[in-house]
Design a protein around this motif. Sequence first.
Motif, PDB file in Angstrom:
ATOM      1  N   SER A 190       0.718  -1.283   0.181  1.00 10.99           N
ATOM      2  CA  SER A 190       0.093   0.080  -0.194  1.00 10.99           C
ATOM      3  C   SER A 190       0.868   1.204  -0.037  1.00 10.99           C
ATOM      4  O   SER A 190       1.530   1.610   0.932  1.00 10.99           O
ATOM      5  CB  SER A 190      -0.760   0.020   1.005  1.00 10.99           C
ATOM      6  N   PRO A 191       0.817   2.110  -0.937  1.00 10.64           N
ATOM      7  CA  PRO A 191       1.749   3.142  -1.049  1.00 10.64           C
ATOM      8  C   PRO A 191       1.336   4.084   0.146  1.00 10.64           C
ATOM      9  O   PRO A 191       0.586   4.500   0.799  1.00 10.64           O
ATOM     10  CB  PRO A 191       1.174   3.848  -2.670  1.00 10.64           C
ATOM     11  N   VAL A 192       2.967   4.913   0.820  1.00  8.43           N
ATOM     12  CA  VAL A 192       2.634   5.246   1.774  1.00  8.43           C
ATOM     13  C   VAL A 192       2.475   7.030   1.788  1.00  8.43           C
ATOM     14  O   VAL A 192       2.192   7.822   1.726  1.00  8.43           O
ATOM     15  CB  VAL A 192       3.866   5.348   3.046  1.00  8.43           C
ATOM     16  N   CYS A 193       3.851   6.970   0.575  1.00 11.76           N
ATOM     17  CA  CYS A 193       4.246   8.545   0.203  1.00 11.76           C
ATOM     18  C   CYS A 193       5.425   8.447  -1.080  1.00 11.76           C
ATOM     19  O   CYS A 193       5.414   7.240  -1.164  1.00 11.76           O
ATOM     20  CB  CYS A 193       5.128   9.217   1.336  1.00 11.76           C
ATOM     21  N   SER A 194       5.406   9.761  -1.412  1.00 13.81           N
ATOM     22  CA  SER A 194       6.228   9.394  -2.955  1.00 13.81           C
ATOM     23  C   SER A 194       7.151  10.329  -2.518  1.00 13.81           C
ATOM     24  O   SER A 194       7.549  11.181  -1.075  1.00 13.81           O
ATOM     25  CB  SER A 194       6.134   9.702  -4.379  1.00 13.81           C
ATOM     26  N   PHE A 195       8.678  10.605  -3.271  1.00 14.41           N
ATOM     27  CA  PHE A 195       9.677  10.849  -2.631  1.00 14.41           C
ATOM     28  C   PHE A 195      10.290  11.569  -4.015  1.00 14.41           C
ATOM     29  O   PHE A 195      10.470  10.433  -4.635  1.00 14.41           O
ATOM     30  CB  PHE A 195      11.132   9.719  -1.743  1.00 14.41           C
ATOM     31  N   SER A 196      11.635  12.959  -3.944  1.00 19.20           N
ATOM     32  CA  SER A 196      11.663  13.571  -5.184  1.00 19.20           C
ATOM     33  C   SER A 196      11.978  14.501  -4.333  1.00 19.20           C
ATOM     34  O   SER A 196      12.013  14.956  -3.363  1.00 19.20           O
ATOM     35  CB  SER A 196      11.131  13.400  -6.670  1.00 19.20           C
ATOM     36  N   ASP A 197      13.702  14.976  -5.197  1.00 19.16           N
ATOM     37  CA  ASP A 197      14.347  16.201  -5.137  1.00 19.16           C
ATOM     38  C   ASP A 197      15.076  16.223  -3.100  1.00 19.16           C
ATOM     39  O   ASP A 197      14.770  17.058  -2.775  1.00 19.16           O
ATOM     40  CB  ASP A 197      13.672  17.760  -5.174  1.00 19.16           C
ATOM     41  N   GLY A 198      15.352  15.057  -3.015  1.00 17.79           N
ATOM     42  CA  GLY A 198      16.015  15.187  -1.618  1.00 17.79           C
ATOM     43  C   GLY A 198      14.613  14.691  -0.052  1.00 17.79           C
ATOM     44  O   GLY A 198      14.541  15.568   0.730  1.00 17.79           O
ATOM     45  N   ALA A 199      13.451  15.220  -1.235  1.00 20.15           N
ATOM     46  CA  ALA A 199      12.187  14.748   0.626  1.00 20.15           C
ATOM     47  C   ALA A 199      11.139  13.706  -0.390  1.00 20.15           C
ATOM     48  O   ALA A 199      11.044  13.217  -1.234  1.00 20.15           O
ATOM     49  CB  ALA A 199      12.036  16.729   0.533  1.00 20.15           C
ATOM     50  N   PHE A 200      10.452  13.524   1.284  1.00 19.89           N
ATOM     51  CA  PHE A 200       9.279  13.332   1.239  1.00 19.89           C
ATOM     52  C   PHE A 200       8.091  13.787   0.834  1.00 19.89           C
ATOM     53  O   PHE A 200       7.456  15.139   0.905  1.00 19.89           O
ATOM     54  CB  PHE A 200       8.791  12.411   2.411  1.00 19.89           C
ATOM     55  N   HIS A 201       6.469  13.261  -0.276  1.00 15.75           N
ATOM     56  CA  HIS A 201       5.761  14.200  -0.515  1.00 15.75           C
ATOM     57  C   HIS A 201       4.738  13.682  -0.973  1.00 15.75           C
ATOM     58  O   HIS A 201       5.076  11.757  -0.926  1.00 15.75           O
ATOM     59  CB  HIS A 201       5.961  14.575  -2.069  1.00 15.75           C
ATOM     60  N   SER A 202       3.424  14.051  -0.586  1.00 15.99           N
ATOM     61  CA  SER A 202       2.336  12.867  -0.145  1.00 15.99           C
ATOM     62  C   SER A 202       1.719  12.571  -1.961  1.00 15.99           C
ATOM     63  O   SER A 202       0.666  11.623  -1.683  1.00 15.99           O
ATOM     64  CB  SER A 202       1.089  13.567   0.515  1.00 15.99           C
TER      65      SER A 202
END
Length: 488
Positions: free
Chosen positions: A299-311
């Motif tokens: 189950s997805p929790v969050c994404s990550f990009s540019d050195g940070a987590f995103h919803s």
Amino acid sequence: MIPDRHHMLCLHTVLEGLRLGLCDFSGPSRAALIYACQPGAPLRVVDPQNLLRGHEPRIREYFLDSTEWQDGLPAPELVAFFDQFHARRLGLAGLVSLGGRSSRVAYQMWFTEQHPDLCSPGPTRRWLELALRQFTTSLCSPDVMALDAASNTLQEMAPHAVHDFIMDERARAIGPDTRLRVFSILSAIILISKTPEEGAWARGRLAFVEPSRLSRVHFLARLPKSERPRLDHGKHVRKMLQSVERSQRLLVSDGEHIIGMAQGGQPGQPGQGGQGELPPGTLCARFNGRHGMLSLDGSPVCSFSDGAFHSTNRRPNLVTLEEALLEWPLDDAQRTALFASVSRLVAAAGEQKYGCALIIDPYTPLLSLAGHSLETPMPLVGEERLALAAGLARVDGALHLSAARNHLCGFACLMDGPSFPGEDRARGARYNSALRFTHSHPELIVVVVSSDRPVSVVQKGVDLSKPPVWPPVPSMLRPPPTLEEWLA
């Protein structure tokens, strides 16, 4: 009792810290609060950007017409410091909420947006939980200087919110006794995502399995203990990811070292040949170049990009298109087929990172457009035809779709129209051409996909998917009105 200056400063600092942090994590966001400091005191509403407007009937029913909001809450004198587990959530469409009670604040219920592309509301609720605690702590402390620290903590909450949510969910799945150090894992994921190898960004999957459950993993190959790369050696792990890139395989870690390579599969879903099922409580990071997705038990929790987590789940947001199609004289089958085809074409453009435009035409007969027309309109049914349509979308110009029949009627179509005041010079030619074209043909809908992921749904010269402009948060809040005053 009217809140004093310290009370208002605490309110403003916590609310603004929460809002700014959520804006970084989820995109433009608002926050609101309904609370009462003392038992029996009237509930007050803090909503500087009108987040709760439109929900007045349910709020009145929940807080004023019944005692539903108090059901299950312990008496304030029985709460040692904080209790959120007995507070019921107020289910408002499009909002995430969390309530609680402490010895100093008799009741709090915090609210924020539930964005359409949210992976999971869990990390956001952990954020609201911290706001509950920070507001209580700030009111109890006369130290004004500590308020800045509270605000900064709320703004930098992303890894903590993701960590707390994962820990809670894993405790439910496998119990509280765990050896996975989730904070170290999250740091390693960000480090790997920022580490290129020969100019290429990371691709592939990395699974983190509870050490006591490694025996359940079907390994294709294991590394000797003396040669296992440490997880915090990002460069080494990044090199190892090349062994599972663009495949069904994945790297397996115990949270400290890379143990080996296994056949990929989600918990409860066997891999090829009946092998590859991952044990419950497995955390998996999928690296997709400059971005990636983090999931727990599939189950997805969050994404990550540019050195940070995103919803965000990074899927195109076509909710406004779905709403606009409801106003057209189409039956359910036509509407469903058309929306599925447009979603597939938009997703293909996003995955392959090219810009395109789709003209959705409800006219009968169809509008005559300059461009390449097809001798016989092509039904957008089946993967082969949809793949061809996605390929034609790469050609300069727009695809011309029949709304009633879900057919592709033309490609490389030109969108033109006279200039009008609603144009946005900050956007490109494709976007502004869609604004002009739909301003001249108000019945059409044009879906514009930019190469850097934004998707715009344009009708009548207006971008329907553009976020609304909210009133700015004042530099200092005024004393909040009581709930009765706010409803009036």
